[in-house]
Design a protein around this motif. Sequence first.
Motif, PDB file in Angstrom:
ATOM      1  N   GLN A 121      45.726  29.789  13.741  1.00  0.00           N
ATOM      2  CA  GLN A 121      44.984  28.528  13.809  1.00  0.00           C
ATOM      3  C   GLN A 121      43.854  28.643  14.836  1.00  0.00           C
ATOM      4  O   GLN A 121      44.011  29.314  15.858  1.00  0.00           O
ATOM      5  CB  GLN A 121      45.892  27.351  14.207  1.00  0.00           C
ATOM      6  N   GLU A 122      42.757  27.973  14.534  1.00  0.00           N
ATOM      7  CA  GLU A 122      41.634  27.893  15.461  1.00  0.00           C
ATOM      8  C   GLU A 122      40.976  26.534  15.320  1.00  0.00           C
ATOM      9  O   GLU A 122      41.189  25.826  14.326  1.00  0.00           O
ATOM     10  CB  GLU A 122      40.621  29.017  15.209  1.00  0.00           C
ATOM     11  N   ARG A 123      40.175  26.177  16.326  1.00  0.00           N
ATOM     12  CA  ARG A 123      39.473  24.890  16.303  1.00  0.00           C
ATOM     13  C   ARG A 123      37.979  25.137  16.479  1.00  0.00           C
ATOM     14  O   ARG A 123      37.553  25.903  17.327  1.00  0.00           O
ATOM     15  CB  ARG A 123      39.991  23.970  17.409  1.00  0.00           C
ATOM     16  N   PHE A 124      37.208  24.431  15.659  1.00  0.00           N
ATOM     17  CA  PHE A 124      35.759  24.530  15.712  1.00  0.00           C
ATOM     18  C   PHE A 124      35.164  23.137  15.868  1.00  0.00           C
ATOM     19  O   PHE A 124      35.877  22.130  15.836  1.00  0.00           O
ATOM     20  CB  PHE A 124      35.209  25.196  14.443  1.00  0.00           C
ATOM     21  N   LYS A 125      33.842  23.077  15.991  1.00  0.00           N
ATOM     22  CA  LYS A 125      33.147  21.795  16.103  1.00  0.00           C
ATOM     23  C   LYS A 125      31.903  21.840  15.235  1.00  0.00           C
ATOM     24  O   LYS A 125      31.161  22.819  15.222  1.00  0.00           O
ATOM     25  CB  LYS A 125      32.756  21.515  17.550  1.00  0.00           C
ATOM     26  N   VAL A 126      31.673  20.751  14.488  1.00  0.00           N
ATOM     27  CA  VAL A 126      30.448  20.607  13.712  1.00  0.00           C
ATOM     28  C   VAL A 126      29.589  19.533  14.369  1.00  0.00           C
ATOM     29  O   VAL A 126      30.060  18.424  14.651  1.00  0.00           O
ATOM     30  CB  VAL A 126      30.738  20.260  12.231  1.00  0.00           C
ATOM     31  N   ASN A 127      28.350  19.868  14.679  1.00  0.00           N
ATOM     32  CA  ASN A 127      27.389  18.926  15.250  1.00  0.00           C
ATOM     33  C   ASN A 127      26.566  18.324  14.118  1.00  0.00           C
ATOM     34  O   ASN A 127      25.988  19.051  13.300  1.00  0.00           O
ATOM     35  CB  ASN A 127      26.478  19.628  16.261  1.00  0.00           C
ATOM     36  N   GLU A 128      26.502  17.001  14.092  1.00  0.00           N
ATOM     37  CA  GLU A 128      25.818  16.290  13.004  1.00  0.00           C
ATOM     38  C   GLU A 128      24.756  15.362  13.586  1.00  0.00           C
ATOM     39  O   GLU A 128      25.065  14.481  14.393  1.00  0.00           O
ATOM     40  CB  GLU A 128      26.822  15.477  12.194  1.00  0.00           C
ATOM     41  N   ASN A 129      23.516  15.554  13.167  1.00  0.00           N
ATOM     42  CA  ASN A 129      22.407  14.704  13.594  1.00  0.00           C
ATOM     43  C   ASN A 129      21.643  14.253  12.355  1.00  0.00           C
ATOM     44  O   ASN A 129      21.593  14.956  11.343  1.00  0.00           O
ATOM     45  CB  ASN A 129      21.463  15.462  14.533  1.00  0.00           C
ATOM     46  N   ALA A 130      21.017  13.085  12.450  1.00  0.00           N
ATOM     47  CA  ALA A 130      20.231  12.592  11.318  1.00  0.00           C
ATOM     48  C   ALA A 130      19.166  11.630  11.812  1.00  0.00           C
ATOM     49  O   ALA A 130      19.347  10.942  12.819  1.00  0.00           O
ATOM     50  CB  ALA A 130      21.128  11.899  10.293  1.00  0.00           C
ATOM     51  N   VAL A 131      18.051  11.593  11.108  1.00  0.00           N
ATOM     52  CA  VAL A 131      17.026  10.563  11.301  1.00  0.00           C
ATOM     53  C   VAL A 131      16.972   9.749  10.015  1.00  0.00           C
ATOM     54  O   VAL A 131      17.202  10.274   8.916  1.00  0.00           O
ATOM     55  CB  VAL A 131      15.652  11.166  11.641  1.00  0.00           C
ATOM     56  N   PHE A 132      16.671   8.445  10.139  1.00  0.00           N
ATOM     57  CA  PHE A 132      16.694   7.579   8.964  1.00  0.00           C
ATOM     58  C   PHE A 132      15.573   6.547   9.037  1.00  0.00           C
ATOM     59  O   PHE A 132      15.069   6.217  10.108  1.00  0.00           O
ATOM     60  CB  PHE A 132      18.047   6.874   8.845  1.00  0.00           C
ATOM     61  N   PHE A 133      15.184   6.079   7.855  1.00  0.00           N
ATOM     62  CA  PHE A 133      14.193   5.009   7.726  1.00  0.00           C
ATOM     63  C   PHE A 133      14.765   3.970   6.777  1.00  0.00           C
ATOM     64  O   PHE A 133      15.089   4.283   5.627  1.00  0.00           O
ATOM     65  CB  PHE A 133      12.867   5.547   7.184  1.00  0.00           C
ATOM     66  N   ASN A 134      14.886   2.733   7.246  1.00  0.00           N
ATOM     67  CA  ASN A 134      15.556   1.698   6.471  1.00  0.00           C
ATOM     68  C   ASN A 134      14.681   0.471   6.259  1.00  0.00           C
ATOM     69  O   ASN A 134      13.882   0.107   7.121  1.00  0.00           O
ATOM     70  CB  ASN A 134      16.838   1.241   7.179  1.00  0.00           C
ATOM     71  N   VAL A 135      14.857  -0.156   5.110  1.00  0.00           N
ATOM     72  CA  VAL A 135      14.376  -1.510   4.875  1.00  0.00           C
ATOM     73  C   VAL A 135      15.510  -2.462   5.249  1.00  0.00           C
ATOM     74  O   VAL A 135      16.669  -2.226   4.884  1.00  0.00           O
ATOM     75  CB  VAL A 135      13.965  -1.712   3.405  1.00  0.00           C
ATOM     76  N   VAL A 136      15.196  -3.517   6.002  1.00  0.00           N
ATOM     77  CA  VAL A 136      16.215  -4.431   6.510  1.00  0.00           C
ATOM     78  C   VAL A 136      15.970  -5.831   5.950  1.00  0.00           C
ATOM     79  O   VAL A 136      14.833  -6.334   5.996  1.00  0.00           O
ATOM     80  CB  VAL A 136      16.206  -4.482   8.051  1.00  0.00           C
ATOM     81  N   ILE A 137      17.008  -6.453   5.419  1.00  0.00           N
ATOM     82  CA  ILE A 137      16.960  -7.830   4.942  1.00  0.00           C
ATOM     83  C   ILE A 137      17.776  -8.693   5.907  1.00  0.00           C
ATOM     84  O   ILE A 137      18.959  -8.427   6.135  1.00  0.00           O
ATOM     85  CB  ILE A 137      17.531  -7.958   3.513  1.00  0.00           C
ATOM     86  N   PHE A 138      17.138  -9.719   6.480  1.00  0.00           N
ATOM     87  CA  PHE A 138      17.781 -10.584   7.469  1.00  0.00           C
ATOM     88  C   PHE A 138      18.182 -11.912   6.839  1.00  0.00           C
ATOM     89  O   PHE A 138      17.456 -12.466   6.006  1.00  0.00           O
ATOM     90  CB  PHE A 138      16.837 -10.865   8.640  1.00  0.00           C
ATOM     91  N   VAL A 139      19.349 -12.397   7.257  1.00  0.00           N
ATOM     92  CA  VAL A 139      19.795 -13.744   6.899  1.00  0.00           C
ATOM     93  C   VAL A 139      19.991 -14.486   8.218  1.00  0.00           C
ATOM     94  O   VAL A 139      21.074 -14.453   8.816  1.00  0.00           O
ATOM     95  CB  VAL A 139      21.099 -13.719   6.079  1.00  0.00           C
ATOM     96  N   PRO A 140      18.941 -15.150   8.723  1.00  0.00           N
ATOM     97  CA  PRO A 140      19.029 -15.788  10.045  1.00  0.00           C
ATOM     98  C   PRO A 140      19.869 -17.048  10.024  1.00  0.00           C
ATOM     99  O   PRO A 140      19.867 -17.810   9.055  1.00  0.00           O
ATOM    100  CB  PRO A 140      17.566 -16.084  10.385  1.00  0.00           C
ATOM    101  N   MET A 141      20.606 -17.250  11.113  1.00  0.00           N
ATOM    102  CA  MET A 141      21.375 -18.459  11.339  1.00  0.00           C
ATOM    103  C   MET A 141      21.047 -18.977  12.735  1.00  0.00           C
ATOM    104  O   MET A 141      20.148 -18.450  13.388  1.00  0.00           O
ATOM    105  CB  MET A 141      22.870 -18.177  11.160  1.00  0.00           C
ATOM    106  N   LYS A 142      21.774 -19.969  13.199  1.00  0.00           N
ATOM    107  CA  LYS A 142      21.403 -20.607  14.461  1.00  0.00           C
ATOM    108  C   LYS A 142      21.408 -19.629  15.617  1.00  0.00           C
ATOM    109  O   LYS A 142      20.397 -19.420  16.277  1.00  0.00           O
ATOM    110  CB  LYS A 142      22.348 -21.778  14.739  1.00  0.00           C
TER     111      LYS A 142
END
Length: 263
Positions: free
Chosen positions: A137-158
């Motif tokens: 048995q052995e243990r490893f590590k995976v490094n995960e990075n990401a950049v993203f661009f999103n459209v956001v829909i807002f539902v405003p309340m008080k």
Amino acid sequence: MRKSTLVLISLIFFLLIGFGLTTPEELRASPGKQVALTSQQKKIPKFSLAFNYGAGLSEATSLLSWTQEIYYESALYDIDYATKKGNYFAIGVGYQFSSHVGVEIGGIFGSRNIEASYTASLPHPLLFNSPREADAQERFKVNENAVFFNVVIFVPMKRLSLNFFGGPAYFSASANLIKEIKTAETYPYESISLSSQKEKITQNVFGGNAGVGLDFLLSTNLALFLKGHYFFGKANFDPAGEIPTLSLSLIGGQIGGGIKLRF
């Protein structure tokens, strides 16, 4: 004379309404309230800067198997990779076009542990149909990075704002994985021992992301938020040699929260 004056005032009133320069509500409001309303509209934040932590929800297992001819028989090899849940940190910059629509660009960074259990069944060099088996048995590590661009829909309340978002993402992932399983044996060849040789593999892939968030507005310029976020992108880690490719879904689902500065 009074009647003519009243008619003239009425005509001016309706002309102003027709050109959108005033409304009956604004005329009924006191000058002080009109100034406060205009000032409040000007202070609506358009930009945001968000920092958050996300606890990963995704786990996965992958079994890789292959054979190799040794001593005129087939040697069997298995690697069982178990990818654990990860921890992630993200930062995002947003712009709100209106009270209901905006965009966000950001990045997410994190890692997950990978536990590898590998076995080998090796033919005997002197006897047929007498395989020797071993595991490690052995243990490893995976490094995960990401950049993203999103459209956001807002539902405003008080004092709350519910938002839905989604868009493309670009992933970069790297991991040290098993490149080769090595065996060692000594006379009288009744047993074997195993070790592995590693290789660092980096993969860059396109994918996407989507999620939902809930902002708690503490003030005009400060908010706390909860968020559920899912990333979908798959990387194929292909080590040199005879070991099969490891396909791994990157980042996956997570829930978390953070702080948002609005200005």
